[in-house]
Scaffold this motif. Structure first.
Motif, PDB file in Angstrom:
ATOM      1  N   ARG A  83      13.942 -13.507 -52.421  1.00  0.00           N
ATOM      2  CA  ARG A  83      14.184 -13.380 -50.986  1.00  0.00           C
ATOM      3  C   ARG A  83      15.675 -13.509 -50.670  1.00  0.00           C
ATOM      4  O   ARG A  83      16.187 -12.839 -49.775  1.00  0.00           O
ATOM      5  N   PHE A  84      16.364 -14.371 -51.404  1.00  0.00           N
ATOM      6  CA  PHE A  84      17.807 -14.528 -51.197  1.00  0.00           C
ATOM      7  C   PHE A  84      18.550 -13.240 -51.515  1.00  0.00           C
ATOM      8  O   PHE A  84      19.442 -12.822 -50.770  1.00  0.00           O
ATOM      9  N   GLN A  85      18.175 -12.585 -52.600  1.00  0.00           N
ATOM     10  CA  GLN A  85      18.876 -11.394 -53.028  1.00  0.00           C
ATOM     11  C   GLN A  85      18.509 -10.174 -52.194  1.00  0.00           C
ATOM     12  O   GLN A  85      19.353  -9.307 -51.929  1.00  0.00           O
ATOM     13  N   THR A  86      17.250 -10.088 -51.752  1.00  0.00           N
ATOM     14  CA  THR A  86      16.787  -8.896 -51.033  1.00  0.00           C
ATOM     15  C   THR A  86      16.863  -9.042 -49.516  1.00  0.00           C
ATOM     16  O   THR A  86      16.752  -8.050 -48.800  1.00  0.00           O
ATOM     17  N   GLY A  87      16.997 -10.280 -49.036  1.00  0.00           N
ATOM     18  CA  GLY A  87      16.989 -10.498 -47.600  1.00  0.00           C
ATOM     19  C   GLY A  87      15.613 -10.763 -47.032  1.00  0.00           C
ATOM     20  O   GLY A  87      15.467 -10.960 -45.826  1.00  0.00           O
ATOM     21  N   GLY A  88      14.608 -10.773 -47.876  1.00  0.00           N
ATOM     22  CA  GLY A  88      13.253 -11.071 -47.412  1.00  0.00           C
ATOM     23  C   GLY A  88      12.627  -9.914 -46.668  1.00  0.00           C
ATOM     24  O   GLY A  88      12.907  -8.749 -46.937  1.00  0.00           O
ATOM     25  N   GLY A  89      11.766 -10.217 -45.724  1.00  0.00           N
ATOM     26  CA  GLY A  89      11.036  -9.197 -44.991  1.00  0.00           C
ATOM     27  C   GLY A  89       9.563  -9.218 -45.353  1.00  0.00           C
ATOM     28  O   GLY A  89       9.145  -9.812 -46.356  1.00  0.00           O
ATOM     29  N   VAL A  90       8.752  -8.574 -44.544  1.00  0.00           N
ATOM     30  CA  VAL A  90       7.304  -8.604 -44.717  1.00  0.00           C
ATOM     31  C   VAL A  90       6.896  -8.035 -46.072  1.00  0.00           C
ATOM     32  O   VAL A  90       6.066  -8.606 -46.783  1.00  0.00           O
ATOM     33  N   PHE A  91       7.470  -6.892 -46.451  1.00  0.00           N
ATOM     34  CA  PHE A  91       7.089  -6.273 -47.723  1.00  0.00           C
ATOM     35  C   PHE A  91       7.421  -7.179 -48.903  1.00  0.00           C
ATOM     36  O   PHE A  91       6.589  -7.398 -49.795  1.00  0.00           O
ATOM     37  N   VAL A  92       8.641  -7.705 -48.911  1.00  0.00           N
ATOM     38  CA  VAL A  92       9.055  -8.597 -49.999  1.00  0.00           C
ATOM     39  C   VAL A  92       8.158  -9.830 -50.033  1.00  0.00           C
ATOM     40  O   VAL A  92       7.728 -10.279 -51.111  1.00  0.00           O
TER      41      VAL A  92
ATOM     42  N   VAL B  14       5.985 -11.137 -53.243  1.00  0.00           N
ATOM     43  CA  VAL B  14       6.222 -12.400 -53.949  1.00  0.00           C
ATOM     44  C   VAL B  14       5.048 -13.365 -53.770  1.00  0.00           C
ATOM     45  O   VAL B  14       4.643 -14.048 -54.723  1.00  0.00           O
ATOM     46  N   VAL B  15       4.496 -13.425 -52.559  1.00  0.00           N
ATOM     47  CA  VAL B  15       3.373 -14.333 -52.339  1.00  0.00           C
ATOM     48  C   VAL B  15       2.113 -13.793 -53.016  1.00  0.00           C
ATOM     49  O   VAL B  15       1.388 -14.539 -53.689  1.00  0.00           O
ATOM     50  N   GLY B  16       1.857 -12.496 -52.852  1.00  0.00           N
ATOM     51  CA  GLY B  16       0.673 -11.917 -53.468  1.00  0.00           C
ATOM     52  C   GLY B  16       0.689 -12.018 -54.981  1.00  0.00           C
ATOM     53  O   GLY B  16      -0.301 -12.441 -55.606  1.00  0.00           O
ATOM     54  N   SER B  17       1.806 -11.651 -55.600  1.00  0.00           N
ATOM     55  CA  SER B  17       1.901 -11.750 -57.058  1.00  0.00           C
ATOM     56  C   SER B  17       1.842 -13.201 -57.512  1.00  0.00           C
ATOM     57  O   SER B  17       1.280 -13.519 -58.568  1.00  0.00           O
ATOM     58  N   GLY B  18       2.401 -14.110 -56.696  1.00  0.00           N
ATOM     59  CA  GLY B  18       2.331 -15.528 -57.035  1.00  0.00           C
ATOM     60  C   GLY B  18       0.915 -16.056 -57.022  1.00  0.00           C
ATOM     61  O   GLY B  18       0.508 -16.800 -57.927  1.00  0.00           O
ATOM     62  N   LEU B  19       0.120 -15.677 -56.038  1.00  0.00           N
ATOM     63  CA  LEU B  19      -1.270 -16.128 -55.966  1.00  0.00           C
ATOM     64  C   LEU B  19      -2.084 -15.580 -57.131  1.00  0.00           C
ATOM     65  O   LEU B  19      -2.961 -16.265 -57.675  1.00  0.00           O
ATOM     66  N   ILE B  20      -1.800 -14.346 -57.515  1.00  0.00           N
ATOM     67  CA  ILE B  20      -2.462 -13.781 -58.702  1.00  0.00           C
ATOM     68  C   ILE B  20      -2.078 -14.583 -59.940  1.00  0.00           C
ATOM     69  O   ILE B  20      -2.926 -14.919 -60.785  1.00  0.00           O
TER      70      ILE B  20
ATOM     71  N   GLY C 270      10.737 -19.874 -45.001  1.00  0.00           N
ATOM     72  CA  GLY C 270      11.047 -18.718 -44.189  1.00  0.00           C
ATOM     73  C   GLY C 270      10.187 -17.504 -44.448  1.00  0.00           C
ATOM     74  O   GLY C 270      10.350 -16.472 -43.769  1.00  0.00           O
ATOM     75  N   ASN C 271       9.244 -17.578 -45.396  1.00  0.00           N
ATOM     76  CA  ASN C 271       8.438 -16.394 -45.674  1.00  0.00           C
ATOM     77  C   ASN C 271       7.410 -16.157 -44.559  1.00  0.00           C
ATOM     78  O   ASN C 271       7.048 -17.066 -43.804  1.00  0.00           O
ATOM     79  N   THR C 272       6.945 -14.940 -44.478  1.00  0.00           N
ATOM     80  CA  THR C 272       6.072 -14.515 -43.381  1.00  0.00           C
ATOM     81  C   THR C 272       4.803 -15.342 -43.285  1.00  0.00           C
ATOM     82  O   THR C 272       4.308 -15.629 -42.185  1.00  0.00           O
ATOM     83  N   PHE C 273       4.261 -15.752 -44.422  1.00  0.00           N
ATOM     84  CA  PHE C 273       2.961 -16.401 -44.448  1.00  0.00           C
ATOM     85  C   PHE C 273       3.038 -17.901 -44.189  1.00  0.00           C
ATOM     86  O   PHE C 273       2.012 -18.548 -43.976  1.00  0.00           O
TER      87      PHE C 273
END
Length: 367
Positions: free
Chosen positions: A324-333, A337-343, A25-28
């Motif tokens: 994402r479950f706790q925050t509800g997701g969204g573009v910023f989240v 999460v994806v950006g920090s994960g790729l790093i 369900g993430n934006t990317f």
């Protein structure tokens, strides 16, 4: 550390895609190639494993290494992958339990088929060790353990006759489709999500094609000529995916797995689409690598250290699901999460290579 190459580049791309797709369900997710075709990164990952085995079990001059060396090399890798699976599963269970405690939400204990462990830890622990009980999104490494475990038999058979090795692999694949053979899950009902009896075909195809591609110029010539066919197959896959055209499993004739897009059994449609992807994109690395130098080096670094990167990526994607479950997701989240994960994946690859380069203390110094 080897220089960047096409195998590591594409394996790195597969790892990034798997990481993103394991955060549902993430934006990317909508921009990964799994959304525009019948096959996805899993097929690429397994095929490249077979291709890499073909390279690793031969010398630089193309001569096969001693049979015992190849067998021991592959069995050692099997143990390494098995160890990674057990460690990753233990950490994933701890993450699920810790999140359930932190959020005071016992329903989280049911995530990804983990409920069986917390309800019946004795039997389920045995199932984890036997690889017969798997968490959702953590079921590729069990497949990999089985495939690398049986790889020595196909490697040695391919040295006598690659055609015979491929024929045997296809016979097992075809029988599994027709009779719906699969490895059983335990405890609990069901089967393996990735059926090793079918997915072994991709591994063997990689082993065999690597040898033929290395030795036969005519094959390299014909694969280059078949690029247009690959483009047509890829285009057809885009149409089928974008318009969500899928055969109804209840309407197709028997044996039904021959006509569906089933991932568990690696149905023929997925296999044909993946071969089309190989044909269409075979020359892309040579064209794009000089133009995207840092990105190409990043992806190649991930591919060089695929086991560690995949293991960490699986845990990071699980953590991202919790966020994402706790925050509800969204573009910023999703960007965070994806950006920090790729790093983090890049840091993981760097750390593995740093450890391998670090000089070991001498025995006299240790005393």
């Amino acid at each position: 550390m080897r220089d960047p190459n096409a195998i590591d580049f594409w394996r790195g791309l597969a790892l990034v895609t798997i990481f993103i797709n394991h955060i549902p369900g993430n934006t990317f997710e909508r921009y990964t190639y799994s959304q525009y075709g019948i096959s996805d990164a899993a097929e690429l990952f397994v095929f490249l494993a077979g291709w890499s085995i073909g390279i690793a079990t031969h010398g630089k001059d193309g001569t096969p290494e001693p049979a015992l060396t190849s067998v021991l090399r592959l069995l050692s890798r099997t143990v390494e992958v098995y160890r990674a699976q057990i460690t990753t599963m233990a950490l994933a269970l701890a993450m699920i339990a810790g999140t359930a405690l932190a959020l005071d939400n016992p329903l989280i204990l049911e995530w990804h088929n983990a409920g069986g462990f917390f309800a019946d830890p004795i039997q389920t622990m045995v199932g984890f060790v036997l690889l017969t009980h798997q968490l959702g999104f953590f079921n590729i490494l069990p497949l990999y353990v089985v495939l690398i475990g049986v790889a020595p038999a196909f490697v040695l058979l391919a040295r006598r006759s690659r055609a015979l090795a491929l024929a045997l692999s296809m016979a097992v694949y075809g029988a599994s489709l027709v009779f719906e053979w699969n490895l059983p899950a335990w405890p609990g009902e069901g089967d393996w999500f990735f059926n090793p009896l079918c997915w072994q075909l991709l591994l063997v195809l990689g082993i065999v094609m690597q040898g033929w591609h290395r030795e036969h110029a005519w094959l390299r010539l014909w694969t280059a000529r078949l690029v247009p066919l690959g483009v047509v197959i890829v285009a057809a896959g885009i149409v089928l995916s974008v318009w969500e055209i899928r055969p109804d499993p209840l309407l197709v004739p028997d044996p039904r797995l021959l006509f569906t897009f089933d991932k568990t059994y690696l149905s023929p449609a997925r296999l044909v689409h993946f071969v089309g992807v190989l044909l269409a994109f075979q020359a892309v690395y040579r064209l794009v690598a000089p133009r995207i130098g840092p990105v190409a080096r990043y992806l190649a670094g991930l591919g060089r250290n695929s086991l560690a990167v995949f293991s960490i990526g699986s845990l990071l994607s699980l953590g991202a699901q919790f966020v994402r479950f706790q925050t509800g997701g969204g573009v910023f989240v999703d960007c965070v999460v994806v950006g920090s994960g790729l790093i983090a994946l890049g840091v993981t690859a760097w750390f593995v290579e740093w450890r391998s380069r670090r000089p070991r203390p001498s025995s006299s110094a240790s005393r």
